[in-house]
Design a protein around this motif. Structure first.
Motif, PDB file in Angstrom:
ATOM      1  N   ARG A  42     -42.082  19.451 -11.737  1.00 54.68           N
ATOM      2  CA  ARG A  42     -42.376  18.106 -12.248  1.00 54.68           C
ATOM      3  C   ARG A  42     -43.470  18.154 -13.315  1.00 54.68           C
ATOM      4  NH1 ARG A  42     -39.159  14.137 -12.339  1.00 54.68           N
ATOM      5  NH2 ARG A  42     -39.075  13.554 -10.169  1.00 54.68           N
ATOM      6  N   GLU A  43     -44.502  18.959 -13.079  1.00 56.86           N
ATOM      7  CA  GLU A  43     -45.569  19.081 -14.082  1.00 56.86           C
ATOM      8  C   GLU A  43     -45.023  19.665 -15.380  1.00 56.86           C
ATOM      9  OE1 GLU A  43     -49.148  19.692 -10.805  1.00 56.86           O
ATOM     10  OE2 GLU A  43     -48.186  21.437 -11.716  1.00 56.86           O
ATOM     11  N   ARG A  44     -44.082  20.600 -15.264  1.00 59.81           N
ATOM     12  CA  ARG A  44     -43.464  21.181 -16.463  1.00 59.81           C
ATOM     13  C   ARG A  44     -42.688  20.109 -17.232  1.00 59.81           C
ATOM     14  NH1 ARG A  44     -39.335  22.967 -19.193  1.00 59.81           N
ATOM     15  NH2 ARG A  44     -39.249  25.072 -20.079  1.00 59.81           N
ATOM     16  N   GLU A  45     -41.936  19.278 -16.487  1.00 57.84           N
ATOM     17  CA  GLU A  45     -41.189  18.185 -17.135  1.00 57.84           C
ATOM     18  C   GLU A  45     -42.139  17.265 -17.881  1.00 57.84           C
ATOM     19  OE1 GLU A  45     -37.370  16.813 -14.553  1.00 57.84           O
ATOM     20  OE2 GLU A  45     -39.297  16.569 -13.560  1.00 57.84           O
ATOM     21  N   ILE A  46     -43.226  16.912 -17.231  1.00 55.65           N
ATOM     22  CA  ILE A  46     -44.195  15.999 -17.842  1.00 55.65           C
ATOM     23  C   ILE A  46     -44.866  16.668 -19.035  1.00 55.65           C
ATOM     24  CG2 ILE A  46     -46.401  14.804 -17.426  1.00 55.65           C
ATOM     25  CD1 ILE A  46     -45.171  14.126 -14.618  1.00 55.65           C
ATOM     26  N   ALA A  47     -45.194  17.960 -18.909  1.00 52.92           N
ATOM     27  CA  ALA A  47     -45.784  18.699 -20.022  1.00 52.92           C
ATOM     28  C   ALA A  47     -44.854  18.676 -21.233  1.00 52.92           C
ATOM     29  CB  ALA A  47     -46.089  20.139 -19.612  1.00 52.92           C
ATOM     30  N   ASN A  64     -45.785   5.411 -20.070  1.00 53.13           N
ATOM     31  CA  ASN A  64     -44.723   4.454 -19.765  1.00 53.13           C
ATOM     32  C   ASN A  64     -43.350   5.021 -20.119  1.00 53.13           C
ATOM     33  OD1 ASN A  64     -46.484   2.508 -18.784  1.00 53.13           O
ATOM     34  ND2 ASN A  64     -46.754   1.560 -20.789  1.00 53.13           N
ATOM     35  N   GLU A  65     -43.255   5.697 -21.268  1.00 51.88           N
ATOM     36  CA  GLU A  65     -41.985   6.302 -21.682  1.00 51.88           C
ATOM     37  C   GLU A  65     -41.574   7.404 -20.707  1.00 51.88           C
ATOM     38  OE1 GLU A  65     -42.224   5.764 -26.534  1.00 51.88           O
ATOM     39  OE2 GLU A  65     -43.415   7.344 -25.594  1.00 51.88           O
ATOM     40  N   ILE A  66     -42.557   8.221 -20.295  1.00 56.11           N
ATOM     41  CA  ILE A  66     -42.268   9.301 -19.343  1.00 56.11           C
ATOM     42  C   ILE A  66     -41.782   8.708 -18.023  1.00 56.11           C
ATOM     43  CG2 ILE A  66     -43.275  11.198 -17.998  1.00 56.11           C
ATOM     44  CD1 ILE A  66     -45.195  11.648 -20.415  1.00 56.11           C
ATOM     45  N   ALA A  67     -42.442   7.654 -17.570  1.00 50.68           N
ATOM     46  CA  ALA A  67     -42.051   6.988 -16.317  1.00 50.68           C
ATOM     47  C   ALA A  67     -40.600   6.507 -16.402  1.00 50.68           C
ATOM     48  CB  ALA A  67     -42.992   5.822 -16.024  1.00 50.68           C
ATOM     49  N   ASP A  68     -40.231   5.897 -17.522  1.00 50.76           N
ATOM     50  CA  ASP A  68     -38.858   5.416 -17.709  1.00 50.76           C
ATOM     51  C   ASP A  68     -37.858   6.567 -17.707  1.00 50.76           C
ATOM     52  OD1 ASP A  68     -39.759   2.817 -17.861  1.00 50.76           O
ATOM     53  OD2 ASP A  68     -39.624   2.683 -20.050  1.00 50.76           O
ATOM     54  N   SER A 116     -42.866   5.670 -11.300  1.00 51.66           N
ATOM     55  CA  SER A 116     -43.833   4.657 -11.712  1.00 51.66           C
ATOM     56  C   SER A 116     -44.848   5.275 -12.667  1.00 51.66           C
ATOM     57  CB  SER A 116     -44.556   4.077 -10.499  1.00 51.66           C
ATOM     58  OG  SER A 116     -45.508   5.003 -10.012  1.00 51.66           O
ATOM     59  N   THR A 117     -45.451   4.428 -13.486  1.00 49.47           N
ATOM     60  CA  THR A 117     -46.482   4.901 -14.414  1.00 49.47           C
ATOM     61  C   THR A 117     -47.627   5.539 -13.631  1.00 49.47           C
ATOM     62  OG1 THR A 117     -45.878   3.125 -15.918  1.00 49.47           O
ATOM     63  CG2 THR A 117     -47.948   4.223 -16.359  1.00 49.47           C
ATOM     64  N   ALA A 158     -49.839  13.926 -14.345  1.00 50.84           N
ATOM     65  CA  ALA A 158     -50.529  14.327 -15.575  1.00 50.84           C
ATOM     66  C   ALA A 158     -51.940  14.807 -15.245  1.00 50.84           C
ATOM     67  CB  ALA A 158     -50.561  13.174 -16.576  1.00 50.84           C
ATOM     68  N   SER A 159     -52.611  14.110 -14.344  1.00 47.35           N
ATOM     69  CA  SER A 159     -53.961  14.505 -13.938  1.00 47.35           C
ATOM     70  C   SER A 159     -53.945  15.894 -13.298  1.00 47.35           C
ATOM     71  CB  SER A 159     -54.516  13.458 -12.964  1.00 47.35           C
ATOM     72  OG  SER A 159     -55.761  13.873 -12.457  1.00 47.35           O
TER      73      SER A 159
END
Length: 83
Positions: free
Chosen positions: A27-32, A42-46, A51-52, A59-60
């Protein structure tokens, strides 16, 4: 040969390296990757159907693992640049 690598291939390689060097979760890789693409929380959450707030937590955690305090620094670390 490396001259034929697309930008996407290069980014994938950088992200894979960050996963192994910093122990990022899937998941962290996806967010990265989405941060790298310039997406906001907000875009990542969508995109990830989360949720944001959940994105903020991931992200933290990502920033902690990378040893940084924001998304600009995180992208620099992924690129292998000095922070």
């Amino acid at each position: 040969d490396s001259k034929n690598q697309t930008k996407e291939d290069i980014v994938e390689g950088l992200l894979d390296k960050a996963v192994s060097n910093y122990g990022l979760s899937t998941r962290e890789r996806e967010i990265a990757q989405l941060l790298y693409e310039g997406k906001n929380n907000n875009e990542i959450a969508d995109i990830l159907f989360l949720s944001t707030n959940t994105i903020k937590v991931h992200a933290s955690n990502l920033y902690k693992k990378l040893g940084v305090s924001n998304r600009v620094q995180a992208i620099k670390v992924i690129r292998g640049e000095e922070v």
